[in-house]
Motif scaffolding. Sequence first.
Motif, PDB file in Angstrom:
ATOM      1  N   LYS A 164      -3.362   1.531  -6.904  1.00 53.14           N
ATOM      2  CA  LYS A 164      -2.523   0.336  -7.056  1.00 53.14           C
ATOM      3  C   LYS A 164      -3.097  -0.642  -8.081  1.00 53.14           C
ATOM      4  O   LYS A 164      -2.701  -1.806  -8.146  1.00 53.14           O
ATOM      5  CB  LYS A 164      -2.375  -0.354  -5.698  1.00 53.14           C
ATOM      6  CG  LYS A 164      -1.662   0.503  -4.661  1.00 53.14           C
ATOM      7  CD  LYS A 164      -0.156   0.469  -4.880  1.00 53.14           C
ATOM      8  CE  LYS A 164       0.558   1.260  -3.786  1.00 53.14           C
ATOM      9  NZ  LYS A 164       2.011   1.068  -3.836  1.00 53.14           N
ATOM     10  N   ALA A 187      -1.016  -3.118   8.195  1.00 54.21           N
ATOM     11  CA  ALA A 187      -1.217  -3.671   6.839  1.00 54.21           C
ATOM     12  C   ALA A 187      -1.420  -5.186   6.922  1.00 54.21           C
ATOM     13  O   ALA A 187      -2.349  -5.735   6.311  1.00 54.21           O
ATOM     14  CB  ALA A 187      -0.019  -3.329   5.948  1.00 54.21           C
ATOM     15  N   ALA A 246       0.810  -1.220   0.000  1.00 51.80           N
ATOM     16  CA  ALA A 246       0.000   0.000   0.000  1.00 51.80           C
ATOM     17  C   ALA A 246       0.846   1.275   0.000  1.00 51.80           C
ATOM     18  O   ALA A 246       0.326   2.367  -0.183  1.00 51.80           O
ATOM     19  CB  ALA A 246      -0.947  -0.005   1.206  1.00 51.80           C
ATOM     20  N   TYR A 258      -7.317  -9.299  -3.006  1.00 51.90           N
ATOM     21  CA  TYR A 258      -6.865  -7.934  -2.725  1.00 51.90           C
ATOM     22  C   TYR A 258      -7.704  -7.365  -1.596  1.00 51.90           C
ATOM     23  O   TYR A 258      -8.923  -7.501  -1.587  1.00 51.90           O
ATOM     24  CB  TYR A 258      -7.036  -7.059  -3.970  1.00 51.90           C
ATOM     25  CG  TYR A 258      -6.258  -7.585  -5.154  1.00 51.90           C
ATOM     26  CD1 TYR A 258      -4.943  -7.176  -5.372  1.00 51.90           C
ATOM     27  CD2 TYR A 258      -6.827  -8.510  -6.023  1.00 51.90           C
ATOM     28  CE1 TYR A 258      -4.213  -7.673  -6.439  1.00 51.90           C
ATOM     29  CE2 TYR A 258      -6.104  -9.017  -7.098  1.00 51.90           C
ATOM     30  CZ  TYR A 258      -4.797  -8.589  -7.299  1.00 51.90           C
ATOM     31  OH  TYR A 258      -4.086  -9.091  -8.349  1.00 51.90           O
ATOM     32  N   THR A 318      -3.394  -3.601  -0.513  1.00 52.03           N
ATOM     33  CA  THR A 318      -3.140  -2.493  -1.435  1.00 52.03           C
ATOM     34  C   THR A 318      -3.706  -1.182  -0.890  1.00 52.03           C
ATOM     35  O   THR A 318      -4.253  -1.130   0.210  1.00 52.03           O
ATOM     36  CB  THR A 318      -3.774  -2.756  -2.817  1.00 52.03           C
ATOM     37  OG1 THR A 318      -5.183  -2.639  -2.693  1.00 52.03           O
ATOM     38  CG2 THR A 318      -3.415  -4.129  -3.348  1.00 52.03           C
ATOM     39  N   GLY A 319      -3.563  -0.144  -1.677  1.00 52.49           N
ATOM     40  CA  GLY A 319      -4.157   1.144  -1.336  1.00 52.49           C
ATOM     41  C   GLY A 319      -4.675   1.777  -2.622  1.00 52.49           C
ATOM     42  O   GLY A 319      -4.661   1.144  -3.690  1.00 52.49           O
ATOM     43  N   ARG A 361      -7.898  -3.695   0.920  1.00 53.78           N
ATOM     44  CA  ARG A 361      -7.340  -2.350   1.038  1.00 53.78           C
ATOM     45  C   ARG A 361      -6.955  -2.009   2.464  1.00 53.78           C
ATOM     46  O   ARG A 361      -7.734  -2.227   3.385  1.00 53.78           O
ATOM     47  CB  ARG A 361      -8.367  -1.316   0.568  1.00 53.78           C
ATOM     48  CG  ARG A 361      -8.516  -1.276  -0.915  1.00 53.78           C
ATOM     49  CD  ARG A 361      -8.189   0.103  -1.424  1.00 53.78           C
ATOM     50  NE  ARG A 361      -8.321   0.118  -2.871  1.00 53.78           N
ATOM     51  CZ  ARG A 361      -8.622   1.190  -3.567  1.00 53.78           C
ATOM     52  NH1 ARG A 361      -8.863   2.335  -2.963  1.00 53.78           N
ATOM     53  NH2 ARG A 361      -8.699   1.133  -4.874  1.00 53.78           N
ATOM     54  N   GLN A 362      -5.778  -1.440   2.598  1.00 51.69           N
ATOM     55  CA  GLN A 362      -5.417  -0.787   3.855  1.00 51.69           C
ATOM     56  C   GLN A 362      -5.891   0.654   3.683  1.00 51.69           C
ATOM     57  O   GLN A 362      -5.309   1.414   2.906  1.00 51.69           O
ATOM     58  CB  GLN A 362      -3.908  -0.836   4.092  1.00 51.69           C
ATOM     59  CG  GLN A 362      -3.512  -0.231   5.420  1.00 51.69           C
ATOM     60  CD  GLN A 362      -1.996  -0.106   5.606  1.00 51.69           C
ATOM     61  OE1 GLN A 362      -1.248  -0.060   4.631  1.00 51.69           O
ATOM     62  NE2 GLN A 362      -1.546  -0.036   6.833  1.00 51.69           N
TER      63      GLN A 362
END
Length: 289
Positions: free
Chosen positions: A62, A115, A13, A103, A58-59, A105-106
């Motif tokens: 991405k 994370a 992320a 996947y 991920t963030g 998300r953070q």
Amino acid sequence: MTKPIKKAIFPVAGLGTRFLPATKAIPKEMLPVVDRPLIQYAVDEARDAGIEEFIFVTGRGKGAMEDHFDHSVELEQVLEERNKIEALEILHEAMPTAGHIAYVRQQKPLGLGHAVWCARNFIHDEPFVVVLPDDLILAAPGCLRQMVEAYQEVGGNVVAVEDVPREHTNRYGILDIVSDNGRLAEAKGLVEKPDPAVAPSTLSIIGRYILQPEVFAELDRHEKGAGGEIQLTDAMAKTIGKVPFHGLRFEGERYDCGSKLGFIEANLAFALASDELHDGVTDLIKKLV
Ligand code: G1P
């Protein structure tokens, strides 16, 4: 008997501010070393160690990574029409099995520990690995494979470690060692980024971890550590006593692709290690210096 390890978490992320403007529109993990993006090396190393499920934390921004691990229908069509079999094979080799990549998300950058915690519902009650793609390792067999072998000997948590100059201890998680046979060091404590004057050793954690699920109970507390972040190192340290903790001095060379110099060194080292490029790159270096 140790439980087999089938799942890997890739914390990806981070913003990659050190590589701006290159990383404005693409994730830093998509920067190529020779001809593969960093994230591909990380996934390949995990697969080679027996990992079957890949969880990306991920963030925003991405998405290119998701595309990288998916079919590119138009590209494949064109390659087929032109009979570019080798290129097609390269694309297919990169692809994880359908349904084996996930996947999450953070949503806020609260630290590496946070994370990893974001992926907790994909792990449940089994051991797993964490791979930081910034740490690129040139090794045969791969670093994670060496770690899985060590894990089968000692169980518990196993991290990759490297001796660093004392003035660099404030860049790493550092082991407080209880015993050390030169290959495996057992830790009685861990400190995240200690000042060189107070660091308990110079044995530092590199971005490869084999972890037992007990670490999630500690991460659940969301305690802040060094730099005001939720640190994976602190959560691992709290499991010592319940779970054995070893650092493995792996065989191979690690390149810090989070820094420009490390990234350039990685490109040179991987090119020199390739039969196709070795001589050409050697000539280039001679010409340039
Ligand atoms: C992280 C970890 C640190 C570890 C390092 C390895 O730090 O917090 O313990 O030694 O990765 O690369 P970061 O590089 O994210 O600051």
